[in-house]
Design an enzyme around this catalytic site. Structure first.
Site, PDB file in Angstrom:
ATOM      1  N   GLY A  36       0.849  -1.205   0.000  1.00 27.53           N
ATOM      2  CA  GLY A  36       0.000   0.000   0.000  1.00 27.53           C
ATOM      3  C   GLY A  36       0.879   1.248   0.000  1.00 27.53           C
ATOM      4  CG  HIS A  37       3.229   2.179   3.487  1.00 32.34           C
ATOM      5  ND1 HIS A  37       3.232   1.033   4.244  1.00 32.34           N
ATOM      6  CD2 HIS A  37       2.673   3.129   4.259  1.00 32.34           C
ATOM      7  CE1 HIS A  37       2.695   1.283   5.419  1.00 32.34           C
ATOM      8  NE2 HIS A  37       2.347   2.542   5.463  1.00 32.34           N
ATOM      9  CD  GLN A 153      -3.558  10.045   7.422  1.00 25.64           C
ATOM     10  OE1 GLN A 153      -3.354   9.821   8.615  1.00 25.64           O
ATOM     11  NE2 GLN A 153      -2.934   9.383   6.479  1.00 25.64           N
TER      12      GLN A 153
END
Ligand code: AMP
Length: 279
Positions: A36-37, A153
């Site tokens: 994901g990162h 976020q």
């Protein structure tokens, strides 16, 4: 790839590359990197001359009973992964450097920080906004890359960038999932075998909600109930919330319409998982 630990050394590096008119893409993370990162890093790599990744487990965004101490730290492994992605700089500061003795200044993005996760994690988004504001001031990137996985976020940081006139583009990257649909997360490693088997239920419930809406059920109350029932019947997860909100303002929506975000948070034992889908 350089690993820089001091704010001074990062600023010095930035000054050098800025003089050469190169665009900088920035990916803030807390480390324990997964695909994901790395999707965010790949996007940044594709679009910029310079890619900077920060690894900082930010104490200010963890509540007193949360997993700050236990949060996985694996800088060696993370550096190897980032080196493979041809990252230019890893910024890996210490807590004392980011919050030196006497630190007093915080960024609070009102309203969008308060619902969903904010209601259960008081101060969390103040911690996130503060550290990202600091990192943007230090690095001054052209673009910041964020994952849709953390939908609130994204809303908080987009609002902050707009409200405080940070000269940066916010790029949002689609959630990367395991083959069975579970959103990748550094916290998935806390799940035991049984919980891990059940965890894709979150995404399954969100997908069936999407189907329900597509076939004409717009009533948020009914969709929320269907998601809760799906999760509790098919797993041992305890639902913390299921909310249908506007993806930008995060205001609750009575009707599921375009730009609605369905966000869920559940506990598997003591492991908290979140996921969302945009309608
Ligand atoms: P974290 O290290 O958890 O603070 O995450 C750093 C960045 O990676 C945030 O912008 C996250 O939204 C993003 N991210 C985390 N997991 C995923 C995922 N599964 N797919 C896409 N982005 C993600």
């Amino acid at each position: 790839m350089k690993i820089l630990r001091s704010i001074f050394s990062v600023q010095k590096y930035i000054k050098q590359v800025r003089g050469k008119n190169k665009t900088i893409g920035f990916v803030p993370t807390m480390g324990a990197l997964h695909q994901g990162h790395l999707k965010l890093v790949k996007e940044a790599r594709r679009e910029n001359a310079i890619v900077i990744v920060s690894i900082f487990v930010n104490p200010v965004q963890f509540g007193p009973s949360e997993d700050f101490k236990k949060y996985p730290r694996q800088i060696k492994q993370d550096s190897l992964l980032l080196d493979d992605e041809k990252v230019d700089v890893v910024f890996y500061p210490t807590v004392e450097m980011v919050y030196p003795r006497g630190y007093l200044t915080y960024v609070n993005v009102e309203s969008v920080s308060e619902g969903l996760c904010g209601a259960y994690r008081p101060g969390h988004f103040k911690g996130v906004a503060t550290v990202v504001a600091k990192l943007l001031n230090i690095i001054m990137p052209d673009a910041i890359y964020l994952g849709q996985k953390d939908g609130q976020q994204v809303a908080v940081l987009k609002r902050m960038v707009n409200d405080l006139n940070f000269p940066v583009k916010v790029k949002v990257v689609k959630t990367v999932r395991e083959k069975d649909g579970l959103a990748m997360s550094s916290r998935n490693r806390y799940l035991n075998d049984e919980e891990r088997q059940q965890a894709p239920v979150l995404w399954q419930a969100l997908r069936s909600a999407q189907d329900m809406i597509r076939s004409g059920e717009y009533n948020s109350g009914k969709v929320v109930t269907a998601i809760m029932t799906h999760i509790t019947e098919k797993s041992s997860a305890k639902v913390q919330y299921v909310c249908i909100v506007d993806k930008n303002t995060l205001e609750p929506l009575k009707e599921c319409r375009k730009d609605a975000m369905i966000a869920v948070a559940v506990y598997f034992g003591s492991t908290r998982l979140i996921d969302n889908i945009i309608i």
